[in-house]
Design a protein around this motif. Sequence first.
Motif, short mmCIF file in Angstrom:
data_model
loop_
_atom_site.label_atom_id
_atom_site.label_comp_id
_atom_site.label_asym_id
_atom_site.label_seq_id
_atom_site.Cartn_x
_atom_site.Cartn_y
_atom_site.Cartn_z
N GLU A 1 -0.86 2.07 1.65
CA GLU A 1 0.25 1.39 2.31
C GLU A 1 0.98 0.52 1.28
N PRO B 1 10.69 0.65 2.90
CA PRO B 1 11.85 0.45 2.04
C PRO B 1 12.56 -0.89 2.26
N ILE C 1 8.26 -3.47 6.69
CA ILE C 1 7.79 -2.09 6.84
C ILE C 1 6.57 -1.89 5.94
N PHE D 1 4.95 1.05 4.38
CA PHE D 1 5.19 2.46 4.09
C PHE D 1 3.89 3.18 3.78
N LYS D 2 3.63 4.29 4.48
CA LYS D 2 2.45 5.12 4.23
C LYS D 2 2.79 6.11 3.12
N ASP D 3 2.21 5.90 1.95
CA ASP D 3 2.50 6.68 0.75
C ASP D 3 1.49 7.81 0.60
#
Length: 173
Positions: free
Chosen positions: A12, A17, A21, A23-25
């Motif tokens: 994460e 962005p 948030i 973001f699940k990478d």
Amino acid sequence: MKLDDVKSLIREIPDFPRKGIGFKDITPVLKDKDAFSYSVNMLADALKGRNVDLIAGPEARGFLFGAPLAYKMGIGFIPVRKPGKLPAETIKYEYELEYGMDSLEIHKDAIKKGKRVVIVDDLLATGGTIFAAAKLIEELGGIVDCILFLTELTFLDGRKKLDGYDIISLIKF
């Protein structure tokens, strides 16, 4: 390898962005040959017994799993892209995001009427992008057999936006 092993590789990234948030990478999954191969195999297993003609994947992470899945299954792949990226005549679907408007396009000749299509993406979040992809496929006369995700953020209720579609997700957050 198990799905929990794949899940443990997804990191994460906070405030991406934008602030707030997480973001699940999935890039750690992609760079690990065993995890990536296992993920594609599990997506293929989820489609066993289905009679499908094509895989569609929305830009850009839908390409990452959709294309190798189509190859593995011996069927075609259809890119669903941001406006202005496809060279032939397209149709467009505009949709609302939580922070504005966006749109997707597909080649007008991508799908013959009655063809069964699976939409594949890395992540189900709010469902807006996938809903747009489904509408494009249906506008061309295709049948959305199911919508397949590697991961799902269950707390965002993206399934509500996709009510009426068969949804499969392998890893839930």
